[in-house]
Scaffold this active site. Structure first.
Site, PDB file in Angstrom:
ATOM      1  N   CYS A 139     -17.852  -0.383 -18.318  1.00  0.00           N
ATOM      2  CA  CYS A 139     -17.876  -1.892 -18.337  1.00  0.00           C
ATOM      3  C   CYS A 139     -17.840  -2.541 -19.802  1.00  0.00           C
ATOM      4  O   CYS A 139     -19.235  -2.399 -20.094  1.00  0.00           O
ATOM      5  CB  CYS A 139     -18.800  -2.421 -17.428  1.00  0.00           C
ATOM      6  SG  CYS A 139     -19.092  -4.337 -17.460  1.00  0.00           S
ATOM      7  N   CYS A 179     -20.638  -5.697 -19.747  1.00  0.00           N
ATOM      8  CA  CYS A 179     -22.104  -5.646 -19.725  1.00  0.00           C
ATOM      9  C   CYS A 179     -22.246  -4.282 -19.181  1.00  0.00           C
ATOM     10  O   CYS A 179     -22.436  -3.350 -20.066  1.00  0.00           O
ATOM     11  CB  CYS A 179     -22.563  -6.763 -18.732  1.00  0.00           C
ATOM     12  SG  CYS A 179     -21.625  -6.985 -17.054  1.00  0.00           S
ATOM     13  N   SER A 180     -22.735  -4.192 -17.978  1.00  0.00           N
ATOM     14  CA  SER A 180     -22.959  -2.762 -17.336  1.00  0.00           C
ATOM     15  C   SER A 180     -22.563  -2.822 -16.089  1.00  0.00           C
ATOM     16  O   SER A 180     -23.148  -2.200 -15.037  1.00  0.00           O
ATOM     17  CB  SER A 180     -24.336  -2.266 -17.434  1.00  0.00           C
ATOM     18  OG  SER A 180     -25.262  -3.442 -17.168  1.00  0.00           O
ATOM     19  N   CYS A 181     -21.382  -3.319 -15.416  1.00  0.00           N
ATOM     20  CA  CYS A 181     -21.068  -3.389 -14.083  1.00  0.00           C
ATOM     21  C   CYS A 181     -20.650  -2.048 -13.374  1.00  0.00           C
ATOM     22  O   CYS A 181     -20.285  -1.218 -14.227  1.00  0.00           O
ATOM     23  CB  CYS A 181     -19.893  -4.194 -13.959  1.00  0.00           C
ATOM     24  SG  CYS A 181     -19.805  -6.013 -14.114  1.00  0.00           S
TER      25      CYS A 181
END
Length: 340
Positions: free
Chosen positions: A246, A249-251
């Site tokens: 991702c 962000c950090s999905c």
């Protein structure tokens, strides 16, 4: 599906005060091919500023595939001719070569029939400041802060131990980190993979409609608890390796894998996975040969991805439960392989 589209370079959709963009800058102006119509979701660029009591309008979301060679210049990158990356892109950011776009009388996507819905065209910006995509991305990076004290020293020590002193291999180091970070977390992902290895029928259903297949087989929901998301499962093969990232962000598919590892959230991984995925796989000790195509999946919006790794050889006599113990978290992100 299979329509050639172009992502807009700069548009009304990104001239917001403190914008919440889900279209990564590296695909601005790039041409790709529609891989899949995901569904209709609330446009995050509107949701970020909308009254929570008022429902935001839905927007069509597509998964679009881009060839690495079309996005990046060859300098410093190491990718094959067919290596690719997919990203989720909302309809207002897309246009066909003829400027028309997609959906038919029944609401299904049909890019050849109608104009793109420019729902921002009549937006009254008032007197607030317009922020460019470049400024937005720079501000997002700056908010992550500088590296923590001692981080560079720790990384250098690890490199010396692995690359110079040969005190450990990259695989043993990776496995040790995973054991520490995933202790006590969900085993659902491993059970899903093991069942797919044992049941061709379940595997076919999983690749076609992962949420339904998992609900039927395990009674589990795959949507994240913080927002409605769609889980997509992609299968490795002798000719194709998949890698999940991702970049915004950090999905991450928390419902099936638990919390994301720290390296997955790091700026380095997010940047290099999109630009030079083979270098990432090399770093984890699982680089494929040049004839294997690498496909990166950037979870930019409402999809979450799970990699179905290949079943190790010589496991024909193992039970589903035994097989599940061979499945690692990192193999389901795509940076590692499963082995005995």
């Amino acid at each position: 599906k299979n329509d050639t589209v172009r992502v807009k370079s700069f548009d009304f959709a990104c001239t917001w005060r403190k914008p919440h963009l889900r279209t990564p800058g590296y695909i601005f102006g790039q041409r790709g091919v529609v891989e899949e119509f995901i569904g209709c979701y609330a446009n995050p660029e509107l949701v970020a500023f909308a009254d929570p009591k008022v429902a935001s309008p839905k927007c069509r979301l597509y998964r679009v595939r881009f060839l690495m060679r079309d996005i990046w210049t060859p300098k410093g990158a190491d990718f094959g001719g067919e290596d690719s990356i997919t990203a989720e892109v909302y309809e207002p950011w897309l246009e066909l070569d003829d400027g028309s776009a997609t959906h038919g009388d029944d609401g299904a996507p049909d890019p050849k029939r109608t104009k793109v819905h420019h729902h921002h065209e009549h937006h009254d910006h008032g007197d607030h400041k317009h922020v460019s995509p470049a400024e937005t991305e720079e501000n997002a990076v700056n908010r992550e802060g500088a590296p923590k004290a001692g981080q560079h020293l720790a990384e250098a020590t690890i490199r010396l131990a692995v690359d110079v002193a040969n005190l450990a291999t990259k695989e043993t180091l990776r496995a040790a980190i995973e054991r520490t970070e995933s202790a006590g977390q969900s085993t659902l992902g491993a059970r899903i993979v093991a069942k797919a290895w044992c049941s061709p029928e379940f595997k076919a259903r999983l690749l076609e409609d992962a949420p339904s297949a998992i609900k039927e087989a395990f009674g589990a929901e795959t949507s994240n608890d913080t927002a409605p998301t769609k889980l997509i499962v992609v299968a490795n093969s002798p000719n194709v390796r998949h890698l999940v990232v991702c970049t915004l962000c950090s999905c991450y598919p928390r419902t099936v894998l638990g919390h994301s590892p720290s390296w997955y959230r790091s700026r380095h991984y997010r940047a290099q996975a999109a630009r030079d995925p083979r270098a990432i796989l090399r770093m984890f000790g699982s680089e494929p040969d040049a004839s294997t195509r690498v496909e990166v999946h950037d979870a930019t919006a409402d999809c979450r991805f799970l990699v179905l790794p290949e079943r190790p050889s010589n496991t024909e006599e193992m039970s589903e439960d035994e097989l599940s113990k061979l499945v690692t978290r990192d193999s389901m992100i795509g940076v590692a392989l499963c082995c005995l």
